[in-house]
Motif scaffolding. Structure first.
Motif, PDB file in Angstrom:
ATOM      1  N   ASP A   1     -36.783 -28.158  22.025  1.00 60.64           N
ATOM      2  CA  ASP A   1     -38.112 -27.565  22.151  1.00 60.64           C
ATOM      3  C   ASP A   1     -38.129 -26.414  23.138  1.00 60.64           C
ATOM      4  O   ASP A   1     -38.989 -25.527  23.053  1.00 60.64           O
ATOM      5  N   SER A   2     -37.227 -26.457  24.123  1.00 59.28           N
ATOM      6  CA  SER A   2     -37.196 -25.415  25.151  1.00 59.28           C
ATOM      7  C   SER A   2     -35.822 -25.384  25.804  1.00 59.28           C
ATOM      8  O   SER A   2     -35.034 -26.335  25.686  1.00 59.28           O
ATOM      9  N   ALA A   3     -35.549 -24.302  26.524  1.00 60.73           N
ATOM     10  CA  ALA A   3     -34.298 -24.206  27.278  1.00 60.73           C
ATOM     11  C   ALA A   3     -34.256 -25.259  28.386  1.00 60.73           C
ATOM     12  O   ALA A   3     -33.185 -25.788  28.704  1.00 60.73           O
ATOM     13  N   ARG A   4     -35.406 -25.558  28.941  1.00 64.31           N
ATOM     14  CA  ARG A   4     -35.457 -26.583  29.992  1.00 64.31           C
ATOM     15  C   ARG A   4     -35.054 -27.940  29.429  1.00 64.31           C
ATOM     16  O   ARG A   4     -34.250 -28.662  30.039  1.00 64.31           O
ATOM     17  N   GLN A   5     -35.606 -28.301  28.287  1.00 66.25           N
ATOM     18  CA  GLN A   5     -35.246 -29.579  27.669  1.00 66.25           C
ATOM     19  C   GLN A   5     -33.752 -29.629  27.364  1.00 66.25           C
ATOM     20  O   GLN A   5     -33.085 -30.641  27.603  1.00 66.25           O
ATOM     21  N   ALA A   6     -33.205 -28.527  26.881  1.00 67.34           N
ATOM     22  CA  ALA A   6     -31.782 -28.481  26.545  1.00 67.34           C
ATOM     23  C   ALA A   6     -30.916 -28.680  27.784  1.00 67.34           C
ATOM     24  O   ALA A   6     -29.942 -29.438  27.757  1.00 67.34           O
ATOM     25  N   ALA A   7     -31.269 -28.003  28.877  1.00 70.35           N
ATOM     26  CA  ALA A   7     -30.471 -28.083  30.098  1.00 70.35           C
ATOM     27  C   ALA A   7     -30.522 -29.486  30.702  1.00 70.35           C
ATOM     28  O   ALA A   7     -29.490 -30.039  31.103  1.00 70.35           O
ATOM     29  N   LEU A   8     -31.722 -30.079  30.752  1.00 72.24           N
ATOM     30  CA  LEU A   8     -31.856 -31.405  31.358  1.00 72.24           C
ATOM     31  C   LEU A   8     -31.232 -32.480  30.482  1.00 72.24           C
ATOM     32  O   LEU A   8     -30.692 -33.473  30.996  1.00 72.24           O
ATOM     33  N   ASN A   9     -31.290 -32.291  29.180  1.00 77.36           N
ATOM     34  CA  ASN A   9     -30.796 -33.303  28.261  1.00 77.36           C
ATOM     35  C   ASN A   9     -29.288 -33.507  28.377  1.00 77.36           C
ATOM     36  O   ASN A   9     -28.771 -34.570  28.051  1.00 77.36           O
ATOM     37  N   ARG A  10     -28.584 -32.495  28.850  1.00 76.21           N
ATOM     38  CA  ARG A  10     -27.131 -32.619  28.978  1.00 76.21           C
ATOM     39  C   ARG A  10     -26.747 -33.704  29.978  1.00 76.21           C
ATOM     40  O   ARG A  10     -25.669 -34.276  29.903  1.00 76.21           O
ATOM     41  N   ASN A  11     -27.619 -33.970  30.939  1.00 76.51           N
ATOM     42  CA  ASN A  11     -27.395 -35.067  31.885  1.00 76.51           C
ATOM     43  C   ASN A  11     -28.361 -36.225  31.632  1.00 76.51           C
ATOM     44  O   ASN A  11     -28.513 -37.102  32.496  1.00 76.51           O
ATOM     45  N   HIS A  12     -29.026 -36.199  30.480  1.00 75.00           N
ATOM     46  CA  HIS A  12     -29.959 -37.259  30.099  1.00 75.00           C
ATOM     47  C   HIS A  12     -31.092 -37.413  31.124  1.00 75.00           C
ATOM     48  O   HIS A  12     -31.501 -38.520  31.456  1.00 75.00           O
ATOM     49  N   ILE A  13     -31.583 -36.282  31.613  1.00 73.72           N
ATOM     50  CA  ILE A  13     -32.682 -36.276  32.582  1.00 73.72           C
ATOM     51  C   ILE A  13     -33.979 -35.965  31.850  1.00 73.72           C
ATOM     52  O   ILE A  13     -34.089 -34.915  31.201  1.00 73.72           O
ATOM     53  N   PRO A  14     -34.968 -36.847  31.917  1.00 76.97           N
ATOM     54  CA  PRO A  14     -36.249 -36.559  31.260  1.00 76.97           C
ATOM     55  C   PRO A  14     -36.934 -35.351  31.893  1.00 76.97           C
ATOM     56  O   PRO A  14     -36.839 -35.124  33.106  1.00 76.97           O
ATOM     57  N   VAL A  15     -37.630 -34.578  31.072  1.00 75.68           N
ATOM     58  CA  VAL A  15     -38.384 -33.431  31.583  1.00 75.68           C
ATOM     59  C   VAL A  15     -39.427 -33.882  32.598  1.00 75.68           C
ATOM     60  O   VAL A  15     -39.825 -33.119  33.493  1.00 75.68           O
ATOM     61  N   ALA A  16     -39.840 -35.148  32.521  1.00 77.80           N
ATOM     62  CA  ALA A  16     -40.826 -35.681  33.462  1.00 77.80           C
ATOM     63  C   ALA A  16     -40.348 -35.594  34.902  1.00 77.80           C
ATOM     64  O   ALA A  16     -41.164 -35.479  35.833  1.00 77.80           O
ATOM     65  N   VAL A  17     -39.048 -35.643  35.125  1.00 76.85           N
ATOM     66  CA  VAL A  17     -38.502 -35.528  36.489  1.00 76.85           C
ATOM     67  C   VAL A  17     -38.820 -34.151  37.060  1.00 76.85           C
ATOM     68  O   VAL A  17     -39.223 -34.012  38.213  1.00 76.85           O
ATOM     69  N   TYR A  18     -38.634 -33.141  36.257  1.00 76.52           N
ATOM     70  CA  TYR A  18     -38.919 -31.760  36.652  1.00 76.52           C
ATOM     71  C   TYR A  18     -40.412 -31.594  36.946  1.00 76.52           C
ATOM     72  O   TYR A  18     -40.802 -31.030  37.978  1.00 76.52           O
ATOM     73  N   ASP A  19     -41.224 -32.099  36.037  1.00 73.49           N
ATOM     74  CA  ASP A  19     -42.672 -31.958  36.189  1.00 73.49           C
ATOM     75  C   ASP A  19     -43.182 -32.702  37.414  1.00 73.49           C
ATOM     76  O   ASP A  19     -44.066 -32.216  38.126  1.00 73.49           O
ATOM     77  N   ALA A  20     -42.630 -33.893  37.665  1.00 73.64           N
ATOM     78  CA  ALA A  20     -43.046 -34.673  38.834  1.00 73.64           C
ATOM     79  C   ALA A  20     -42.734 -33.924  40.125  1.00 73.64           C
ATOM     80  O   ALA A  20     -43.529 -33.918  41.077  1.00 73.64           O
ATOM     81  N   LEU A  21     -41.588 -33.271  40.161  1.00 73.87           N
ATOM     82  CA  LEU A  21     -41.209 -32.502  41.349  1.00 73.87           C
ATOM     83  C   LEU A  21     -42.192 -31.365  41.599  1.00 73.87           C
ATOM     84  O   LEU A  21     -42.721 -31.225  42.712  1.00 73.87           O
ATOM     85  N   VAL A  22     -42.453 -30.571  40.591  1.00 76.93           N
ATOM     86  CA  VAL A  22     -43.334 -29.418  40.757  1.00 76.93           C
ATOM     87  C   VAL A  22     -44.746 -29.863  41.138  1.00 76.93           C
ATOM     88  O   VAL A  22     -45.383 -29.281  42.028  1.00 76.93           O
ATOM     89  N   THR A  23     -45.229 -30.908  40.505  1.00 75.34           N
ATOM     90  CA  THR A  23     -46.573 -31.416  40.802  1.00 75.34           C
ATOM     91  C   THR A  23     -46.682 -31.881  42.251  1.00 75.34           C
ATOM     92  O   THR A  23     -47.638 -31.536  42.968  1.00 75.34           O
ATOM     93  N   SER A  24     -45.712 -32.650  42.694  1.00 71.54           N
ATOM     94  CA  SER A  24     -45.765 -33.204  44.050  1.00 71.54           C
ATOM     95  C   SER A  24     -45.613 -32.126  45.113  1.00 71.54           C
ATOM     96  O   SER A  24     -46.318 -32.126  46.123  1.00 71.54           O
ATOM     97  N   VAL A  25     -44.686 -31.205  44.900  1.00 70.62           N
ATOM     98  CA  VAL A  25     -44.486 -30.131  45.885  1.00 70.62           C
ATOM     99  C   VAL A  25     -45.752 -29.294  46.024  1.00 70.62           C
ATOM    100  O   VAL A  25     -46.171 -28.961  47.142  1.00 70.62           O
ATOM    101  N   ASN A  26     -46.375 -28.967  44.920  1.00 74.29           N
ATOM    102  CA  ASN A  26     -47.610 -28.187  44.994  1.00 74.29           C
ATOM    103  C   ASN A  26     -48.716 -28.939  45.728  1.00 74.29           C
ATOM    104  O   ASN A  26     -49.498 -28.338  46.469  1.00 74.29           O
ATOM    105  N   ALA A  27     -48.758 -30.237  45.544  1.00 73.96           N
ATOM    106  CA  ALA A  27     -49.775 -31.041  46.234  1.00 73.96           C
ATOM    107  C   ALA A  27     -49.555 -31.076  47.734  1.00 73.96           C
ATOM    108  O   ALA A  27     -50.498 -31.294  48.503  1.00 73.96           O
ATOM    109  N   HIS A  28     -48.302 -30.847  48.163  1.00 71.21           N
ATOM    110  CA  HIS A  28     -47.982 -30.943  49.589  1.00 71.21           C
ATOM    111  C   HIS A  28     -47.707 -29.592  50.238  1.00 71.21           C
ATOM    112  O   HIS A  28     -47.191 -29.536  51.361  1.00 71.21           O
ATOM    113  N   LEU A  29     -48.061 -28.512  49.573  1.00 69.34           N
ATOM    114  CA  LEU A  29     -47.852 -27.193  50.169  1.00 69.34           C
ATOM    115  C   LEU A  29     -48.580 -26.988  51.501  1.00 69.34           C
ATOM    116  O   LEU A  29     -48.093 -26.230  52.350  1.00 69.34           O
ATOM    117  N   PRO A  30     -49.730 -27.647  51.752  1.00 72.09           N
ATOM    118  CA  PRO A  30     -50.345 -27.507  53.071  1.00 72.09           C
ATOM    119  C   PRO A  30     -49.416 -27.880  54.224  1.00 72.09           C
ATOM    120  O   PRO A  30     -49.548 -27.337  55.323  1.00 72.09           O
TER     121      PRO A  30
END
Length: 605
Positions: free
Chosen positions: A257-286
């Motif tokens: 579906d995307s280059a991101r999915q392709a890259a993460l899939n090579r190590n069997h990493i769900p895209v949710a891991v990436y999304d969780a990181l970005v979401t949490s970091v943005n929430a803690h930028l203060p």
């Protein structure tokens, strides 16, 4: 000072043997190495004869895998030996030849095995599942086989894959062009260093000058560096856009579906891991905004610029460690991991697994390296300071990860993916940080240790996630048909930089071009793993320091797991679900706690 009074690095022969690694357990001498090299070379030639046998049944498939892995295992051993010999003295012609020979050997090996994965995927899926259920010979290789064949839906016909492989040089041209321009062809101006001396600006010199305690030196280095990149900004936009197009093309033709999915899939990493990181970091930028505002206050700057983010805030304390005293400190800091762990650390010290001091021709930096049948050797370039102590425990984390893996897993699972590799090393760094804060009452020492941690968190969790967001934007823009011009790239990057650092920092116009000099943007969704690994290590170290034996055992089991399961499952068993934000929230709580401590200490200094 007279020329003969200038301190010279020792030659390799002048270094005390006790401070060098002992490679004789791998090969007793070059004769033994050469004998094994020839035997492996002969064995490689016979690997092509295995082709066409995988569909003959489970016993034959198991036999082929065993034969193939036996040769790979032997080849890895000679490769590691030659690499270590080369790195201890890169100027030695014999070591250079040794390294060159083994690299050619590995190329021949890969060429002779290029048929294996396509042929394995060609085995009927239902038949293969039945073999894995019924065959005792295949059971030890079940996860390995499933990892390979899980990519079945994304593998093209052999002819198509061969065509793409033949086009790989052309598809990689943009990345290669950037590397050549960035590493060789860019000419930087002459600048002035801290001592008023004129020096040729380079990437390495810039890294030193940006940490200068003199604001004008930092500013000058910053502006001169980016003025050089800006001269080629349209060319650099073109190379990056070409690389992004390659990633998107490769993902599309392989039905992702995307280059991101392709890259993460090579190590069997769900895209949710990436999304969780970005979401949490943005929430803690203060928290990042608060930290950089504190930096501005302590440095007493009327304005905080991007070139002010790397200079030491409190200065480095006069802490000195010889290698001997550092070993004792490392054992104390890591004692919380238990007696079994410490016994293996002691073995590393006693068995000369570590090449300690700098000598002429020795590779710079530090690393842990080895393979299944060797010790996990460590290369250092020791200086008697606190940073070297941190480096020692960092590399020891890698080496103990390798030790536990190779002593608890069969060869096929005796390594681990990059996704989990940095977790063990940064966990050790966190344990050392906690130990130093508990051990030293000197407020300047405590302030330095806390600032070391906070800067590491800033540079790894916040900064690498900023990079990850920009990388995703790049690929999404191209996939949507939007042109990646220099103006578009710089405008988007400046906006993202302002979002991350907030109002306390002036996002200088030059920082809009920072994308143009970051090689990691050519690595295809690599940088996010720095951030997830650092955050996971924070959580694991907190659990270990809590004194909870169950959490310590879960951590040790992670070290023992190797690649026996997908990386995400290995971490779940260790107590960290990286598809959720809990581990990130825990890491940010630790960052805030140590920021509170640093702020209080800074007010007293």
């Amino acid at each position: 000072m007279l020329a003969d009074e200038i301190k010279q690095l020792p030659t390799r022969a002048e270094v005390a043997p006790a401070l060098t690694w002992d490679l004789t357990p791998i090969f007793s001498d070059l004769t033994a190495f050469n004998d094994e090299f020839k035997a492996i070379d002969d064995a490689i030639k016979g690997l092509a004869d295995l082709q066409g046998q995988l569909e003959q049944g489970p016993k034959q498939l198991a036999a082929v895998i065993e034969t193939m892995m036996a040769v790979i295992r032997r080849a890895e051993k000679v490769y590691v030996y030659a690499s270590l010999k080369h790195d201890q003295d890169t100027g030695d012609a014999d070591n250079q030849a040794l390294s060159g020979r083994t690299q050619s050997l590995m190329t021949r090996l890969q060429s002779q095995l290029a048929w294996f994965e396509p042929e394995l995927m060609a085995v009927d899926e239902t038949t293969l599942k039945q073999w894995l259920t019924d065959s005792s010979e295949l059971k030890p290789y079940a996860h390995y086989i499933e990892s390979v064949t899980s990519q079945r839906a994304h593998v093209l016909t052999p002819a198509a894959e061969q065509l793409l492989a033949q086009a790989s040089d052309a598809l990689g041209a943009s990345s290669n062009t950037f590397s050549m321009l960035n590493d060789a062809d860019l000419e930087f101006p002459i600048v002035t260093d801290d001592d008023g001396q004129t020096v040729q600006l380079s990437q390495g010199v810039y890294d030193q000058l940006i940490q200068s305690t003199q604001p004008e030196v930092r500013k000058m280095a910053f502006k001169q560096l980016y003025s050089t990149y800006h001269q080629f900004i349209h060319t650099l936009a073109s190379t990056l856009a070409g690389n992004v197009k390659t990633h998107n093309f490769d993902a599309s033709v392989h039905h992702y579906d995307s280059a991101r999915q392709a890259a993460l899939n090579r190590n069997h990493i769900p895209v949710a891991v990436y999304d969780a990181l970005v979401t949490s970091v943005n929430a803690h930028l203060p928290l990042l905004h608060r930290y950089v505002a504190l930096r501005k206050k302590i440095l007493q700057l009327p304005e905080l610029h991007m070139y002010d983010l790397y200079t030491p805030i409190t200065g480095e304390p006069q802490l000195s460690y010889t290698f001997e005293t550092a070993k004792a400190e490392a054992l104390k800091a890591l004692a919380v991991l238990g007696p079994d762990y410490l016994s293996h650390v002691q073995t590393a010290f006693d068995s000369r697994w570590i090449d300690v001091v700098e000598n002429k021709g020795k590779r710079s930096g530090a690393y842990s390296g080895g393979m299944y049948d060797t010790a996990p050797y460590m290369l250092l370039n020791w200086q008697d300071n606190l940073e070297s102590l941190f480096t020692l425990v960092h590399e020891m984390g890698h080496s103990m990860h390798s030790y536990y893996t190779t002593h608890n897993q069969p060869y096929q699972y005796g390594d681990y993916s990059i996704f989990v590799a940095e977790i063990a090393s940064t966990t050790n760094e966190n344990l050392l940080t906690d130990y130093l804060l508990k051990t030293y009452s000197d407020k300047r020492v405590q302030a330095f240790v806390l600032n070391h941690y906070l800067d590491g968190f800033k540079g790894t969790v916040f900064r690498q996630t900023q990079f990850a967001e920009f990388e995703q934007w790049l690929h999404e823009q191209d996939a949507a048909g939007e042109p990646l011009t220099a103006d578009a790239l710089s405008s988007a990057y400046l906006k993202l930089n302002q979002h991350y650092y907030g109002d306390a920092v002036i996002s200088d116009p030059e920082i809009a071009d920072e994308w143009s000099r970051i090689p990691h943007f050519y690595y295809n969704y690599y940088v996010y793993q720095y951030a997830t690994g650092f955050a996971a290590a924070n959580t694991l170290a907190s659990g270990i320091n809590s004194g909870d034996d169950a959490k310590r055992e879960a951590y040790l089991n992670y070290l023992k797991s190797g690649s026996s399961a997908d990386p995400i499952d290995v971490m779940k068993r260790a107590g960290v679900d990286m598809t959720q934000t809990d581990y990130l929230d825990s890491a940010f709580a630790e960052f805030e706690r140590r920021l509170d401590q640093f702020e209080a200490l800074a007010a007293e200094l």
